[in-house]
Design an enzyme around this catalytic site. Structure first.
Site, mmCIF file in Angstrom:
data_model
loop_
_atom_site.group_PDB
_atom_site.id
_atom_site.type_symbol
_atom_site.label_atom_id
_atom_site.label_comp_id
_atom_site.label_asym_id
_atom_site.label_seq_id
_atom_site.Cartn_x
_atom_site.Cartn_y
_atom_site.Cartn_z
ATOM 1 N N PHE A 106 17.332 97.279 15.407
ATOM 2 C CA PHE A 106 16.860 97.164 16.781
ATOM 3 C C PHE A 106 17.016 98.509 17.460
ATOM 4 O O PHE A 106 17.906 99.281 17.123
ATOM 5 C CB PHE A 106 17.657 96.079 17.530
ATOM 6 C CG PHE A 106 17.409 94.707 16.977
ATOM 7 C CD1 PHE A 106 16.358 93.939 17.446
ATOM 8 C CD2 PHE A 106 18.200 94.196 15.966
ATOM 9 C CE1 PHE A 106 16.107 92.683 16.911
ATOM 10 C CE2 PHE A 106 17.966 92.938 15.426
ATOM 11 C CZ PHE A 106 16.909 92.184 15.915
ATOM 12 N N GLU B 36 28.692 86.559 9.299
ATOM 13 C CA GLU B 36 29.229 86.320 10.635
ATOM 14 C C GLU B 36 28.586 85.078 11.232
ATOM 15 O O GLU B 36 27.380 85.024 11.407
ATOM 16 C CB GLU B 36 28.970 87.541 11.516
ATOM 17 C CG GLU B 36 29.595 88.804 10.947
ATOM 18 C CD GLU B 36 29.276 90.030 11.771
ATOM 19 O OE1 GLU B 36 29.495 89.997 12.987
ATOM 20 O OE2 GLU B 36 28.805 91.016 11.179
ATOM 21 N N ILE C 250 29.195 79.870 16.145
ATOM 22 C CA ILE C 250 29.188 78.425 16.344
ATOM 23 C C ILE C 250 28.710 78.162 17.770
ATOM 24 O O ILE C 250 29.223 78.758 18.723
ATOM 25 C CB ILE C 250 30.590 77.831 16.108
ATOM 26 C CG1 ILE C 250 31.057 78.156 14.675
ATOM 27 C CG2 ILE C 250 30.582 76.320 16.350
ATOM 28 C CD1 ILE C 250 32.498 77.773 14.388
ATOM 29 N N LYS D 14 17.061 92.908 10.597
ATOM 30 C CA LYS D 14 16.276 94.101 10.922
ATOM 31 C C LYS D 14 17.049 94.958 11.912
ATOM 32 O O LYS D 14 18.021 94.502 12.513
ATOM 33 C CB LYS D 14 14.909 93.710 11.491
ATOM 34 C CG LYS D 14 14.977 92.879 12.760
ATOM 35 C CD LYS D 14 13.593 92.440 13.207
ATOM 36 C CE LYS D 14 13.689 91.612 14.459
ATOM 37 N NZ LYS D 14 12.430 91.015 14.858
ATOM 38 N N ASN E 52 34.281 85.336 11.313
ATOM 39 C CA ASN E 52 33.979 86.114 10.116
ATOM 40 C C ASN E 52 34.736 85.597 8.906
ATOM 41 O O ASN E 52 35.919 85.281 8.993
ATOM 42 C CB ASN E 52 34.350 87.577 10.362
ATOM 43 C CG ASN E 52 33.527 88.172 11.478
ATOM 44 O OD1 ASN E 52 32.422 88.631 11.255
ATOM 45 N ND2 ASN E 52 34.048 88.126 12.687
ATOM 46 N N LYS F 5 32.863 91.078 22.456
ATOM 47 C CA LYS F 5 32.976 92.197 23.394
ATOM 48 C C LYS F 5 31.637 92.845 23.728
ATOM 49 O O LYS F 5 31.284 92.998 24.888
ATOM 50 C CB LYS F 5 33.954 93.231 22.845
ATOM 51 C CG LYS F 5 35.391 92.727 22.800
ATOM 52 C CD LYS F 5 36.313 93.763 22.161
ATOM 53 C CE LYS F 5 37.700 93.217 21.913
ATOM 54 N NZ LYS F 5 37.739 92.176 20.869
ATOM 55 N N HIS G 165 29.086 76.487 20.418
ATOM 56 C CA HIS G 165 30.099 75.677 21.091
ATOM 57 C C HIS G 165 31.074 76.655 21.743
ATOM 58 O O HIS G 165 31.299 77.741 21.220
ATOM 59 C CB HIS G 165 30.842 74.802 20.069
ATOM 60 C CG HIS G 165 31.973 74.013 20.651
ATOM 61 N ND1 HIS G 165 31.767 72.885 21.416
ATOM 62 C CD2 HIS G 165 33.312 74.199 20.599
ATOM 63 C CE1 HIS G 165 32.946 72.405 21.796
ATOM 64 N NE2 HIS G 165 33.896 73.190 21.317
#
EC number: 2.7.1.26
Length: 155
Positions: free
Chosen positions: A109, A79, A82, A107, A29, A21, A84
């Site tokens: 952001f 987490e 993948i 880190k 997860n 989202k 794909h």
């Protein structure tokens, strides 16, 4: 990083709902018990390797292990993104992950845009590294040869 490659397997559970989202980068997860069973001295950060869902194809992946400082998580998470495009969600399926290498520490952001940009950079770097022969061979590891008869399909 003496634990690499590191193999783990577990059921895909619902996370925070941010990957798809907010970030446009869906993640699978692992439940808390998989995260809690990681080696005590494995560093938090961003890793790369291979993943499959159930007995499906093996794909390149990046995985974040840690606290996600940008989101100020209070619980450590793992987490996996993948690399794909899947047609549908796969909650409840078995996720098989082989971590091949370490990209960077986690880190904070200063913006969502800079977080997304860093993740996209991690994905590009992972794609390159996983093409190296020493990592490519891990894709064929017996760990991913899950017998179809061992997969529970709910019937």
């Amino acid at each position: 990083m003496r634990h690499l490659p590191y193999f783990c397997r577990g059921e895909v559970v619902r996370g925070f709902g941010r990957g798809s989202k907010q970030l446009g980068i869906p993640t699978a997860n692992f439940p808390e018990q998989v995260v809690d069973n990681l080696p005590a001295d494995i560093s938090t950060g961003i890793y790369y390797g291979w993943a499959s869902v159930g007995s499906g194809d093996v794909h390149k992946m990046v995985v974040s292990i840690g606290w996600n400082p940008y989101y100020k998580n209070t619980k450590k998470s793992m987490e996996t993104h993948i690399i794909h495009t899947f047609k549908e969600d796969f909650y409840g399926e078995t996720l098989n992950v082989a971590i091949a290498g370490y990209l960077r520490p986690e880190k904070n952001f200063d913006s969502l845009e800079s977080l997304i940009s860093a993740i996209q950079g991690d994905i590009e770097e992972a794609k390159k590294r996983l093409d190296l022969p020493e990592h490519l061979k891990l894709k064929e590891d017996n760990f991913f040869q899950v017998s179809k008869s061992n997969i529970m399909n709910g019937h």
